[in-house]
Write an enzyme that holds these catalytic residues in place. Sequence first.
Site, PDB file in Angstrom:
ATOM      1  N   SER A  24       0.551  -1.225   0.231  1.00 55.79           N
ATOM      2  CA  SER A  24       0.099  -0.016   0.428  1.00 55.79           C
ATOM      3  C   SER A  24       1.005   1.335  -0.599  1.00 55.79           C
ATOM      4  O   SER A  24       0.416   2.403  -0.610  1.00 55.79           O
ATOM      5  CB  SER A  24      -1.123   0.189   1.238  1.00 55.79           C
ATOM      6  OG  SER A  24      -0.288   0.440   2.628  1.00 55.79           O
ATOM      7  N   ASP A  63      -3.954   7.634   7.833  1.00 55.56           N
ATOM      8  CA  ASP A  63      -5.386   6.752   8.368  1.00 55.56           C
ATOM      9  C   ASP A  63      -4.433   6.171   9.241  1.00 55.56           C
ATOM     10  O   ASP A  63      -3.396   6.375   9.640  1.00 55.56           O
ATOM     11  CB  ASP A  63      -5.905   6.348   7.277  1.00 55.56           C
ATOM     12  CG  ASP A  63      -5.571   5.460   6.143  1.00 55.56           C
ATOM     13  OD1 ASP A  63      -3.729   4.908   6.838  1.00 55.56           O
ATOM     14  OD2 ASP A  63      -5.560   4.341   5.271  1.00 55.56           O
ATOM     15  N   HIS A  94      -1.500   5.075   7.306  1.00 51.40           N
ATOM     16  CA  HIS A  94      -0.563   4.993   5.420  1.00 51.40           C
ATOM     17  C   HIS A  94      -0.384   6.507   5.563  1.00 51.40           C
ATOM     18  O   HIS A  94      -1.037   6.956   6.266  1.00 51.40           O
ATOM     19  CB  HIS A  94      -1.690   4.744   4.734  1.00 51.40           C
ATOM     20  CG  HIS A  94      -2.276   3.511   5.046  1.00 51.40           C
ATOM     21  ND1 HIS A  94      -3.155   3.528   5.023  1.00 51.40           N
ATOM     22  CD2 HIS A  94      -1.767   2.652   3.544  1.00 51.40           C
ATOM     23  CE1 HIS A  94      -3.186   1.773   5.318  1.00 51.40           C
ATOM     24  NE2 HIS A  94      -1.933   1.243   4.052  1.00 51.40           N
TER      25      HIS A  94
END
Length: 376
Positions: free
Chosen positions: A44, A340, A343
């Site tokens: 990610s 978040d 991340h």
Amino acid sequence: MENSRLASVFLFVYAIILSIGSIICKDSNNLVTNQAALFVFGDSLFDAGNNNYIDTFSRFRANLWPYGLTTFKSPTGRISDGRLIPDFLAEYAWLPLIPPNLQPSNGNNQFTYGVNFASGGAGALVGTFPGMVINLETQLNNFKNVEKRLRSELGDSEAKKIFSRAVYLFHIGANDYIYPSLFANFSTSQSNSKENYSDLVIGNITIAIKEVYKIGGRKFGFLNLGAYDCAPASLIINRTNIVSCFKPLTELINLHNKKLPNVLRQLERELSGFKYALHDYHTSLSERINNPSKYGFKEGKKACCGTGPLRGINTCGGRVLGPAQGYELCENVTDYLFFDSFHLTEKAHRQIAELIWSGPSNVTRPHNLETLFGLK
């Protein structure tokens, strides 16, 4: 208003330069062949939207608002408010945005600049979030499919130039440790099991590197694993001691980061022409978590988007339960290191990318990416 005009002018000029560069670099097949490409593998931290095109749970996608709010003004699949590290590295290398491999509109002319194979949640092991992400082995197979397409379109000689000049960027392994620590009730209490497990992760990464090398890759960029044990999601696991890093994950990350440099040095000895940049992402992220104001942030441990203590519960955009799920969103995203619960923000990504691109040898060694791209 003046800053907005300047930004618009810069983007316009940048687009013109890229267009001119593309024209200069095109051959009779109308494909760019003499510009160093960027091929991206990972999770990610690098996923530019591949997970939007696979059948997976919403928690592995970022196709809902407020993801993408800063630069793109809408969700792109990047798990951030804006651009990711590969996006900035492409900019520094005078490349366009590197497209996600699964984007339906992709053509071979885009692949000559590079491709992003990364998938949010991916690991080096096939057993990490199985059936929900694009693991490293599958990413490598996708790369081989791109190789076949370019060889078919350009011929072996021209394709070989692309793969030998390209830089191959990797960040993988974090989910292999996060998954057993947080989701799979996997016991790594015995030191030998930790050692064996990290050897499996590092071993699979090594296999992927060697496969890319066989195809012609010679220049590689790596990030070691960041301080994910101290991300907002990890800091709230121990409810009796909020803001305490998650020690089971700390041990595994430290073990991985100790082994990776040794493996890369060994590959440098074994593989003729193998050159690499290794960025100490763990230190870069830890410094910003613990000293946010030094790097222009107000919050180093609290997320911009989410719920609960430190907004460490990953509800941003309704990724867990759907759009109707409530979440909190900060007023000024540039104040935050984390967008978040796990991340980073675009601002943080830019800072890390700068260190990877042109950082000194104490943070990115033995080369930096600027050197590998041959721009220095």
